[in-house]
Design a protein around this motif. Structure first.
Motif, PDB file in Angstrom:
ATOM      1  N   UNK A 173       0.804  -1.226   0.000  1.00  0.00           N
ATOM      2  CA  UNK A 173       0.000   0.000   0.000  1.00  0.00           C
ATOM      3  C   UNK A 173       0.834   1.273   0.000  1.00  0.00           C
ATOM      4  N   UNK A 174       2.140   1.174   0.235  1.00  0.00           N
ATOM      5  CA  UNK A 174       2.964   2.368   0.437  1.00  0.00           C
ATOM      6  C   UNK A 174       3.464   2.939  -0.883  1.00  0.00           C
ATOM      7  N   UNK A 175       3.377   4.257  -0.976  1.00  0.00           N
ATOM      8  CA  UNK A 175       3.814   5.019  -2.146  1.00  0.00           C
ATOM      9  C   UNK A 175       4.783   6.098  -1.667  1.00  0.00           C
ATOM     10  N   UNK A 176       5.863   6.301  -2.429  1.00  0.00           N
ATOM     11  CA  UNK A 176       6.853   7.326  -2.104  1.00  0.00           C
ATOM     12  C   UNK A 176       7.118   8.151  -3.358  1.00  0.00           C
ATOM     13  N   UNK A 177       7.361   9.446  -3.162  1.00  0.00           N
ATOM     14  CA  UNK A 177       7.762  10.335  -4.253  1.00  0.00           C
ATOM     15  C   UNK A 177       9.164  10.853  -3.946  1.00  0.00           C
ATOM     16  N   UNK A 178       9.986  10.925  -4.986  1.00  0.00           N
ATOM     17  CA  UNK A 178      11.307  11.542  -4.854  1.00  0.00           C
ATOM     18  C   UNK A 178      11.524  12.443  -6.064  1.00  0.00           C
ATOM     19  N   UNK A 179      12.344  13.466  -5.895  1.00  0.00           N
ATOM     20  CA  UNK A 179      12.668  14.315  -7.037  1.00  0.00           C
ATOM     21  C   UNK A 179      13.320  13.476  -8.118  1.00  0.00           C
ATOM     22  N   UNK A 180      12.994  13.770  -9.359  1.00  0.00           N
ATOM     23  CA  UNK A 180      13.489  13.006 -10.492  1.00  0.00           C
ATOM     24  C   UNK A 180      15.016  12.997 -10.522  1.00  0.00           C
ATOM     25  N   UNK A 181      15.560  11.824 -10.843  1.00  0.00           N
ATOM     26  CA  UNK A 181      17.012  11.692 -11.006  1.00  0.00           C
ATOM     27  C   UNK A 181      17.379  11.603 -12.478  1.00  0.00           C
ATOM     28  N   UNK A 182      16.407  11.769 -13.365  1.00  0.00           N
ATOM     29  CA  UNK A 182      16.686  11.724 -14.800  1.00  0.00           C
ATOM     30  C   UNK A 182      17.720  12.785 -15.139  1.00  0.00           C
TER      31      UNK A 182
END
Length: 184
Positions: free
Chosen positions: A99-108
Motif C-alpha cells: 500500500x505504500x507510495x513514495x515520491x522523490x525528485x526526479x534523477x533523470x
C-alpha cells in the motif's frame, strides 16, 4: 519505533523538525496536515529510539487503501544510524508494504561519478539509492508535482497514475490536486 505524535506528546518536536527539514516551497501548512489528520487523511508519526527519545518524523497521506509517505525526516543526531531503513520497515508493517507510495525528485539526467555525487544531484541520487536498497522500485511513470518532476516508487505493487492521483484528489482541494500531472 513509530508512534502517533499526538498520543506520544511529540507534536511540537515533530513540527519543529518538519519546519527545519523541508524547503518552504515543499511544505504543506502544518495546520492543514493536522486538520486533515482529524478526518483520517493523514497520520503524523514520531520516530523514537529504543529509549523513547525523539529521532524523527513520518507524515503519511492516506487515501483509497494507499499510504503516501509525504514527509520523512530523521533528526540530525540520529542520522546514519539506520533509523530511515527501520522506519520504512515499520511503515510496511503498519500499512502493508503493497500500500505504500513514495515520491522523490526526479534523477533523470543526474550523472553518477566515480566518487560520491555532490550537490543537489548527489542528494537526489543518494535518496533514490536509499529507497532502492530498502526494496522499493520505480513505477513506469513520473509526475509533475506542483511544478517539480518526481519519480513514484512502491514496494513493487503495481500502481497507475490514476490510482496515485486519486490520493491527491481526495486529500487536497480540487485546484491543488489539478496541479499534479503525469509527466510527458
Amino acid at each position: 519505533m513509530l508512534r502517533d505524535a499526538v498520543a506520544a506528546n511529540r507534536l511540537e518536536e515533530v513540527r519543529r523538525l518538519y519546519e527545519a527539514s523541508f524547503p518552504k516551497s515543499e511544505k504543506k501548512p502544518f495546520g492543514f496536515i493536522m486538520k486533515k489528520r482529524k478526518k483520517g487523511l493523514f497520520d503524523v508519526l514520531s520516530i523514537e529510539d529504543g529509549e523513547g527519545r525523539f529521532c524523527g518524523l513520518a507524515i503519511m497521506m492516506l487515501s483509497g487503501g494507499r499510504a503516501l509517505l509525504d514527509y520523512l525526516a530523521i533528526a540530525p543526531r540520529c542520522q546514519s544510524s539506520g533509523f530511515g531503513s527501520r522506519t520504512l520497515e515499520e511503515l510496511g508493517e503498519r500499512y502493508g508494504k503493497e500500500r505504500i507510495v513514495v515520491e522523490i525528485e526526479s534523477t533523470a539526467g543526474d550523472e553518477g561519478s566515480a566518487g560520491e555525487p555532490a550537490g543537489e544531484s548527489g542528494l537526489r541520487l543518494r535518496r533514490k539509492a536509499f529507497y532502492l536498497r530498502n526494496g522499493m522500485v520505480p513505477m513506469a511513470f513520473e509526475v509533475n508535482l506542483f511544478g517539480v518532476e518526481m519519480e513514484v516508487l512502491t514496494f513493487g505493487s503495481a500502481l497507475t497514475f490514476e490510482q496515485y492521483h486519486a490520493i491527491y484528489k481526495e486529500v487536497l482541494p480540487k485546484g491543488m490536486a489539478g496541479k499534479v500531472r503525469l509527466q510527458p
